[in-house]
Design a protein around this motif. Structure first.
Motif, PDB file in Angstrom:
ATOM      1  N   GLY A   1       0.819  -1.207   0.000  1.00 16.91           N
ATOM      2  CA  GLY A   1       0.000   0.000   0.000  1.00 16.91           C
ATOM      3  C   GLY A   1       0.856   1.261   0.000  1.00 16.91           C
ATOM      4  N   LEU A   2       0.271   2.339  -0.481  1.00 19.38           N
ATOM      5  CA  LEU A   2       0.984   3.602  -0.570  1.00 19.38           C
ATOM      6  C   LEU A   2       1.308   4.150   0.818  1.00 19.38           C
ATOM      7  CD1 LEU A   2       1.921   6.186  -2.161  1.00 19.38           C
ATOM      8  CD2 LEU A   2      -0.439   7.019  -1.877  1.00 19.38           C
ATOM      9  N   VAL A   3       2.528   4.658   0.963  1.00 20.40           N
ATOM     10  CA  VAL A   3       2.910   5.365   2.182  1.00 20.40           C
ATOM     11  C   VAL A   3       3.418   6.750   1.754  1.00 20.40           C
ATOM     12  CG1 VAL A   3       4.401   5.450   4.196  1.00 20.40           C
ATOM     13  CG2 VAL A   3       3.511   3.233   3.381  1.00 20.40           C
ATOM     14  N   ALA A   4       2.723   7.796   2.238  1.00 21.85           N
ATOM     15  CA  ALA A   4       3.118   9.170   1.932  1.00 21.85           C
ATOM     16  C   ALA A   4       3.516   9.854   3.234  1.00 21.85           C
ATOM     17  CB  ALA A   4       1.974   9.928   1.272  1.00 21.85           C
ATOM     18  N   GLN A   5       4.704  10.430   3.240  1.00 22.74           N
ATOM     19  CA  GLN A   5       5.168  11.149   4.431  1.00 22.74           C
ATOM     20  C   GLN A   5       5.398  12.619   4.066  1.00 22.74           C
ATOM     21  OE1 GLN A   5       9.120  10.519   6.560  1.00 22.74           O
ATOM     22  NE2 GLN A   5       7.666   9.632   8.042  1.00 22.74           N
ATOM     23  N   ILE A   6       4.712  13.483   4.828  1.00 24.36           N
ATOM     24  CA  ILE A   6       4.773  14.922   4.586  1.00 24.36           C
ATOM     25  C   ILE A   6       5.347  15.594   5.829  1.00 24.36           C
ATOM     26  CG2 ILE A   6       3.411  17.000   4.108  1.00 24.36           C
ATOM     27  CD1 ILE A   6       1.279  15.075   2.892  1.00 24.36           C
ATOM     28  N   SER A   7       6.314  16.470   5.625  1.00 24.82           N
ATOM     29  CA  SER A   7       6.913  17.206   6.745  1.00 24.82           C
ATOM     30  C   SER A   7       6.944  18.692   6.390  1.00 24.82           C
ATOM     31  CB  SER A   7       8.330  16.698   7.027  1.00 24.82           C
ATOM     32  OG  SER A   7       8.917  17.429   8.092  1.00 24.82           O
ATOM     33  N   ILE A   8       6.336  19.507   7.264  1.00 22.10           N
ATOM     34  CA  ILE A   8       6.243  20.954   6.984  1.00 22.10           C
ATOM     35  C   ILE A   8       6.530  21.749   8.264  1.00 22.10           C
ATOM     36  CG2 ILE A   8       4.564  20.640   5.121  1.00 22.10           C
ATOM     37  CD1 ILE A   8       2.402  21.578   7.123  1.00 22.10           C
ATOM     38  N   PRO A   9       7.065  22.962   8.123  1.00 24.66           N
ATOM     39  CA  PRO A   9       7.226  23.836   9.301  1.00 24.66           C
ATOM     40  C   PRO A   9       5.879  24.447   9.681  1.00 24.66           C
ATOM     41  CG  PRO A   9       8.010  24.961   7.341  1.00 24.66           C
ATOM     42  CD  PRO A   9       7.656  23.565   6.902  1.00 24.66           C
ATOM     43  N   LEU A  10       5.601  24.483  11.001  1.00 27.70           N
ATOM     44  CA  LEU A  10       4.315  25.015  11.456  1.00 27.70           C
ATOM     45  C   LEU A  10       4.341  26.516  11.706  1.00 27.70           C
ATOM     46  CD1 LEU A  10       2.925  22.361  13.958  1.00 27.70           C
ATOM     47  CD2 LEU A  10       1.989  23.004  11.739  1.00 27.70           C
ATOM     48  N   ASP A  11       5.490  27.056  12.021  1.00 28.59           N
ATOM     49  CA  ASP A  11       5.563  28.458  12.412  1.00 28.59           C
ATOM     50  C   ASP A  11       5.935  29.372  11.264  1.00 28.59           C
ATOM     51  OD1 ASP A  11       4.907  27.816  15.046  1.00 28.59           O
ATOM     52  OD2 ASP A  11       6.982  27.246  15.459  1.00 28.59           O
ATOM     53  N   ARG A  12       5.839  28.868  10.042  1.00 29.68           N
ATOM     54  CA  ARG A  12       6.108  29.690   8.873  1.00 29.68           C
ATOM     55  C   ARG A  12       4.813  30.356   8.447  1.00 29.68           C
ATOM     56  NH1 ARG A  12       5.599  28.548   3.295  1.00 29.68           N
ATOM     57  NH2 ARG A  12       6.979  29.772   1.949  1.00 29.68           N
ATOM     58  N   ASP A  13       4.833  31.685   8.324  1.00 26.36           N
ATOM     59  CA  ASP A  13       3.639  32.428   7.902  1.00 26.36           C
ATOM     60  C   ASP A  13       3.504  32.360   6.392  1.00 26.36           C
ATOM     61  OD1 ASP A  13       2.966  33.152  10.468  1.00 26.36           O
ATOM     62  OD2 ASP A  13       4.266  34.931  10.411  1.00 26.36           O
ATOM     63  N   ALA A  14       2.917  31.257   5.934  1.00 25.70           N
ATOM     64  CA  ALA A  14       2.746  31.086   4.491  1.00 25.70           C
ATOM     65  C   ALA A  14       1.521  31.833   4.012  1.00 25.70           C
ATOM     66  CB  ALA A  14       2.604  29.600   4.160  1.00 25.70           C
ATOM     67  N   PRO A  15       1.604  32.585   2.923  1.00 27.55           N
ATOM     68  CA  PRO A  15       0.438  33.313   2.414  1.00 27.55           C
ATOM     69  C   PRO A  15      -0.545  32.372   1.747  1.00 27.55           C
ATOM     70  CG  PRO A  15       2.273  33.588   0.904  1.00 27.55           C
ATOM     71  CD  PRO A  15       2.815  32.829   2.080  1.00 27.55           C
ATOM     72  N   VAL A  16      -1.823  32.753   1.782  1.00 26.53           N
ATOM     73  CA  VAL A  16      -2.821  32.005   1.020  1.00 26.53           C
ATOM     74  C   VAL A  16      -2.571  32.276  -0.451  1.00 26.53           C
ATOM     75  CG1 VAL A  16      -5.268  31.668   0.626  1.00 26.53           C
ATOM     76  CG2 VAL A  16      -4.484  32.268   2.906  1.00 26.53           C
ATOM     77  N   GLN A  17      -2.315  31.221  -1.211  1.00 31.54           N
ATOM     78  CA  GLN A  17      -1.968  31.452  -2.600  1.00 31.54           C
ATOM     79  C   GLN A  17      -2.567  30.368  -3.488  1.00 31.54           C
ATOM     80  OE1 GLN A  17       2.355  30.862  -2.988  1.00 31.54           O
ATOM     81  NE2 GLN A  17       2.291  30.074  -0.907  1.00 31.54           N
ATOM     82  N   ASP A  18      -2.205  30.396  -4.753  1.00 33.97           N
ATOM     83  CA  ASP A  18      -2.703  29.439  -5.734  1.00 33.97           C
ATOM     84  C   ASP A  18      -2.232  28.054  -5.344  1.00 33.97           C
ATOM     85  OD1 ASP A  18      -3.319  27.887  -7.833  1.00 33.97           O
ATOM     86  OD2 ASP A  18      -2.185  29.024  -9.339  1.00 33.97           O
ATOM     87  N   THR A  19      -3.169  27.217  -4.824  1.00 34.55           N
ATOM     88  CA  THR A  19      -2.789  25.889  -4.332  1.00 34.55           C
ATOM     89  C   THR A  19      -2.773  24.834  -5.425  1.00 34.55           C
ATOM     90  OG1 THR A  19      -5.094  25.446  -3.789  1.00 34.55           O
ATOM     91  CG2 THR A  19      -3.716  26.352  -2.037  1.00 34.55           C
TER      92      THR A  19
END
Length: 513
Positions: free
Chosen positions: A491-509
């Motif tokens: 089965g597929l295993v996807a691992q995502i790692s992101i910084p939480l305290d980064r003020d990312a702008p709402v943008q074209d997703t």
């Protein structure tokens, strides 16, 4: 005891002089308690020293039956208060009091009498009030004689003038005028004190606080400011321009009006200055000669209105930004979905599902007034349509900012859609387990693992579709994170790692790729 020098070495005790006077006198403390009285006062009131010394004046002597006690007592009390407030004698031309007259058989008869009273403040060397002296004169016979002469219709004569009829009449009229003025003053004072906005009266070129209402007191933290200059009472105003505004109004006579003026005030002792916004006006006060003697201050605290307007503007700016980004996202989703779906029916289904996923996350953010959303809620919304009881969500509470929530919502939608079409959720026994954790609290980083089990055998795709590109774009570009996709046989295993305290702008997703 102080002594009064009469002549040479002859000295007479002041107490003896006080007691021997034929005129009634009573000495009161500032709270109107009887401290002393002379024989003449005891005689006209038919009282004894033991009965009245140390008693409140208006409790020591009772009113006669049928007498309008509140009115005459009010007149005397107001005259006394004026004398104490102004530090000057105050005269009461006429006041009616019924005096008790004990009879031989032990009964008491009340006799109506008319009195003229003078209240004189007694000050110490420091100018402080220590006593109030009341001197009364019985003018009943004079008034009766004047009334009798006036009732005869005769012109004023020498006798009328001698007994003071005209004088008493004029005094009575002045007293009535003073009572009306006092009533008007009291009404104005009540209006002043009950005004919904803040009000203050400043006197002289140094702007001394003469009076202020409760709203002004609340504005400045209930400080004791009466009798102080504005610079003494409100020292935190230095450098803010308000001293200079007052000086200008007093010098030029031109009113000054402030609109949503920012001022920093000490509203709690020892606390930092608070930013307040005020609408106010400084009006010059002039005397009869037209000279400026003070300044009238009136205004309202509009801090809440200013803050609300600021929030409204911010919300409108944010709304404009979100609408533009949402439209750009929808446009990009439509274009990318059209490239990978030639059949209009397939395009419509895929496009509608992705727009619905976007709306789910918008709903979550709307409930929190766009302050953010919980990771668990985002995952639940994007997976519950695909037999939610087969999806296990495990991890701590994690608050996401709006931009991160939108991006992760699109990512989880693509993963859930892929699992339903080709992965674990496409078979009856398949399940999805989603685990997440947050590491390094100083620079928080969120790691999410999406693991599919029990589904059909997995094979790595021969080409990257729009869904895969959308996931990669959101993780690496919009969230500044990392993505690892493992197409294992189980089965597929996807691992995502992101910084939480980064003020990312709402943008074209969904743009690019």
């Amino acid at each position: 005891m102080k002594e009064l020098v009469i002549s040479g070495d002859l000295a007479v005790d002041l107490a003896a002089v006080f007691d021997a006077s034929p005129n009634p006198y009573v000495l009161l403390t500032p709270d109107l308690t009887v401290a002393g009285l002379n024989e003449a006062y005891l005689k006209v009131t038919s009282s004894t020293r033991e009965a009245v010394i140390g008693q409140p004046l208006f409790g020591a002597f009772t009113a006669g039956p049928g007498e309008d006690a509140p009115e005459n007592i009010r007149q005397v009390r107001e005259s006394m208060q004026r004398a104490m407030d102004t530090r000057r004698p105050d005269h009461l031309a006429l006041v009616a009091f019924a005096m008790a007259r004990p009879q031989a058989d032990g009964s008491v008869v009340f006799e109506d009498r008319l009195w003229s009273a003078t209240h004189t403040p007694i000050l110490n060397r420091d100018g402080e009030l220590v006593y109030l002296l009341q001197h009364t004169t019985d003018v009943t016979e004079l008034e009766q004689l004047r009334s009798l002469n006036a009732g005869s219709g005769a012109s004023p004569n020498a006798l009328d003038t001698l007994v003071g009829g005209d004088l008493l009449l004029r005094a009575a009229k002045v007293q009535q005028a003073n009572r009306e003025l006092e009533l008007e003053r009291r009404r104005l004072h009540e209006m002043f004190m009950q005004a919904p906005g803040f009000v203050a009266v400043l006197s002289g070129p140094d702007h001394v606080f003469q009076m202020h209402n409760p709203a002004y007191s609340q504005l400045i933290g209930h400080r004791d400011i009466t009798g102080k200059t504005v610079r003494e009472a409100l020292p935190e105003l230095v450098g803010q321009g308000y001293y200079e505004f007052l000086d200008h109004v007093f010098t030029t006579g031109e009113p000054y009006e402030g609109r949503e003026s920012r001022v920093h005030l000490q509203r709690i002792p020892g606390a930092p200055l608070e930013e307040v916004f005020l609408n106010f006006i400084y009006q010059p006060i002039r005397d009869d000669g037209g000279h400026i003697v003070g300044i009238f201050v009136q205004g309202h605290d509009v801090t809440n209105d200013v803050r609300a307007a600021e929030r409204q503007k911010l919300m409108i700016d944010e709304l404009n930004h979100r609408v533009k980004n949402t439209l750009a996202t929808v446009q990009s989703i439509a274009m990318q979905t059209a490239r990978s779906h030639q059949d209009p029916k397939d395009f419509a289904q895929s496009f509608q599902a992705r727009i619905l996923a976007l709306s789910h996350t918008h709903d979550l953010l709307t409930r929190s007034h766009w302050e953010g959303a919980e990771l668990h809620d985002v995952l639940r919304h994007e997976t519950e349509a695909h037999d939610g009881h087969r999806v296990t969500l495990t991890g701590p509470s994690v608050a996401l900012n709006p931009a991160t929530a939108l991006s992760l919502g699109m990512i989880f939608h693509e993963l859930a859609t892929n699992a339903a079409k080709y992965g674990a959720l496409s078979s009856a026994d398949g399940r999805v387990m989603v685990d997440w954790s947050v590491g390094d609290q100083r620079d928080r980083r969120l790691t999410v693992t999406w693991r599919e089990v029990g589904g059909p055998r997995v094979q790595a795709p021969t080409r990257r579709g729009f869904g895969a590109r959308l996931i990669e774009r959101n993780v690496r570009h919009d969230l500044a994170g990392t993505l690892a996709l493992d197409y294992a046989e189980g089965g597929l295993v996807a691992q995502i790692s992101i910084p939480l305290d980064r003020d990312a702008p709402v943008q074209d997703t969904a743009s690019g790729g």
